[in-house]
Scaffold this motif. Structure first.
Motif, short mmCIF file in Angstrom:
data_model
loop_
_atom_site.label_atom_id
_atom_site.label_comp_id
_atom_site.label_asym_id
_atom_site.label_seq_id
_atom_site.Cartn_x
_atom_site.Cartn_y
_atom_site.Cartn_z
N GLY A 117 3.64 14.20 -9.52
CA GLY A 117 4.74 15.14 -9.49
C GLY A 117 4.88 15.86 -8.16
N VAL A 118 4.44 15.20 -7.09
CA VAL A 118 4.55 15.79 -5.75
C VAL A 118 5.56 14.98 -4.93
CG1 VAL A 118 2.20 16.67 -5.80
CG2 VAL A 118 2.64 14.41 -4.80
N GLY A 137 0.82 -1.21 0.00
CA GLY A 137 0.00 0.00 0.00
C GLY A 137 0.84 1.25 0.00
N GLY A 138 1.91 1.26 0.81
CA GLY A 138 2.82 2.40 0.82
C GLY A 138 3.49 2.59 -0.53
N SER A 139 3.82 1.48 -1.16
CA SER A 139 4.45 1.54 -2.49
C SER A 139 3.49 2.12 -3.52
CB SER A 139 4.91 0.14 -2.92
OG SER A 139 5.89 -0.36 -2.02
N ILE A 140 2.22 1.72 -3.46
CA ILE A 140 1.21 2.26 -4.38
C ILE A 140 1.07 3.76 -4.19
CG2 ILE A 140 -1.27 2.29 -4.90
CD1 ILE A 140 -1.32 -0.72 -4.32
N ARG A 141 1.01 4.19 -2.94
CA ARG A 141 0.87 5.63 -2.65
C ARG A 141 2.08 6.41 -3.17
NH1 ARG A 141 -4.25 6.60 -2.35
NH2 ARG A 141 -5.29 5.99 -0.40
#
Length: 465
Positions: free
Chosen positions: A328-329, A316-320
């Motif tokens: 681009g943030v 999930g962290g990787s997807i985010r």
């Protein structure tokens, strides 16, 4: 109810003063929140609030209670209040967090020398009249030494302060301000902290008392009196003189979302809640080789919920992070909390399990890529079921897999055991929040994690009933 409404309408307060005007502009309060702030101050001015008959600001967890009581403080300063005393839970971490939040919110007023903010334990003993004539905020832990230092400051070091108009805000009021506590022998004793707070309030010339909480039920359900240990001592209950509700934001996610909406199959909430079996909780309680062996962390069904939640967190962290990169943030950092037991031995054991899980995930990068692929695939399919219900970019499995592999190879995952106030104090950043040192952070601990009002990014949360 109609009489109370008429009183509120008939009471005039200054809502266009220096402090509140800037707060309304800066915080973009909703009309409901402004009404809550203004009603609360009117109630405080109209009621004789005390420690045993306080005003009550009631709001759901993480619904904006702190933001609201800071607004009440600003409005109070525009309506003849000179001092606000903010009582926090008895931990250095939360006191620091509250102090830093207040400094940030009132920064412009501090810079203009119209207000001073102090942690009571670092209050100078040589303040001059120029400073004492400004509006003052004292942050005080609900702890005996802090309260005695406050008492000394108000009545000995700077006795003129005792004649000013004071607002006392008891944050997390259910934690230490109920008038009695339960000992190990199940005997109710008079709460020393509440007694010190009440003594300070009584000695002040003009003081109003506001409690802020998300769990007020024990306050409302107390008896009118109670004999303690068969003696003639009578417990005096604490019951609110009035209650104002903090408006719930439209985007709020809380208990109803996790425990009620999760039962609705067409709601995204139905994909979030996942219970843990009693057998798995027993395994997580302490090390027992007969029940579970560490070498089986990636395959044993006995800790399937913990393993699935940890891998869900990594995926999930990787997807985010992929989504942030596409926008681009700056890529955010995320955290996961393991909080099932209070015993330190359990935390040590859980740290061993999660650390072993991390080590084995890194090992199977080369040794067993098929197993790793299966674990990532399972979590990817799980998370995309919920992502598909909202308008959100869903990266391909291969993109996510590459990001997860990079996270494991580059050691993006940090595991931290938090057992004591010393531990958590060392983990705080300058704002008093848990510092996220890596892209993915796992915190394992007990009661001390409850004591910190953390504002951290979470992608996975497992509730234990």
């Amino acid at each position: 109810m109609e009489k109370e409404k008429n009183i509120l309408q008939a009471t005039t307060i200054n809502t266009e003063g220096l402090f509140y005007s800037e707060f309304k502009e800066k915080n973009n309060y909703s009309s409901d929140t402004k009404q809550c702030i203004e009603n609360t101050l009117i109630h405080l001015m109209k009621n004789d609030t005390t420690v045993s008959r306080p005003g009550m600001l009631l709001g759901k967890i993480q619904s904006g209670k702190t933001r609201t009581f800071i607004g009440i403080t600003a409005l109070a300063f525009d309506n003849d209040y000179d001092i606000t005393i903010v009582l926090t839970k008895g931990t250095r971490a939360l006191a620091q967090q509250t102090f830093e939040r207040l400094k940030k919110e009132f920064e412009d007023f501090k810079d203009d020398d119209v207000l001073q903010i102090f942690d009571i334990m670092t209050l100078p003993d040589n303040l001059i009249d120029y400073e004492l004539e400004q509006k003052l905020i004292f942050v005080v832990k609900k702890e005996a030494n802090n309260l005695r230092r406050l008492q000394k400051a108000l009545f000995e070091t700077y006795p003129d302060l005792a004649n000013k108009k004071v607002l006392i805000i008891d944050d997390e009021a259910d934690f230490a301000s109920i008038g009695f506590s339960k000992t190990q022998k199940e005997i109710y004793e008079i709460n020393v902290i509440a007694g010190l707070i009440d003594n300070i309030r009584k000695e002040l010339s003009s003081a109003d008392f506001l409690q802020v909480t998300a769990t007020p039920y024990s306050l409302y359900l107390q008896p009118e009196d109670l004999k303690i240990d068969g003696t003639t001592k009578t417990f005096q209950p604490i019951k609110p003189a009035f209650t104002e509700l903090v408006p719930v934001p439209d985007a709020y996610i809380g208990g109803e979302y996790y425990f009620e909406e999760s039962e609705e199959h067409d709601s995204i909430a139905s994909h979030i809640y996942e219970p843990i079996s009693s057998n798995e909780l027993l395994i997580l309680k302490k090390a027992d080789g007969r029940r579970f062996k560490l070498e089986d962390v990636l395959t044993s069904n006995k800790i399937s919920s913990l393993r699935h939640s940890i891998i869900n967190f990594i995926v999930g962290g990787s997807i985010r992070r992929i989504q942030d990169k596409k926008k681009g943030v700056r890529q955010k950092k995320y955290s996961f909390i393991v909080h099932t037991e209070q015993a330190k031995a359990a935390h040590e054991w859980q740290e061993m399990i999660v650390s072993e899980m991390k080590d084995q995930l890194k090992q199977i990068l080369d040794q067993n890529p098929i197993l790793l692929n299966e674990l990532i695939q399972e979590s990817y399919e799980d998370l995309t079921r919920s992502l598909s219900l909202i308008e959100s970019y869903i990266p391909s499995f291969e993109e996510v897999k590459d990001e997860v592999l990079a996270a494991l190879k580059k050691d993006y995952l940090m595991i931290t055991k938090v057992n004591s106030e010393k531990d958590i104090t060392q983990l705080l950043d300058d704002s008093g929040q848990l510092k996220l040192r890596a892209p993915l952070n796992i915190f394992i601990g007990g009661q001390i994690l409850d004591s910190l009002d953390t504002l951290i990014y979470q992608t996975c949360l497992v509730h234990v009933l």
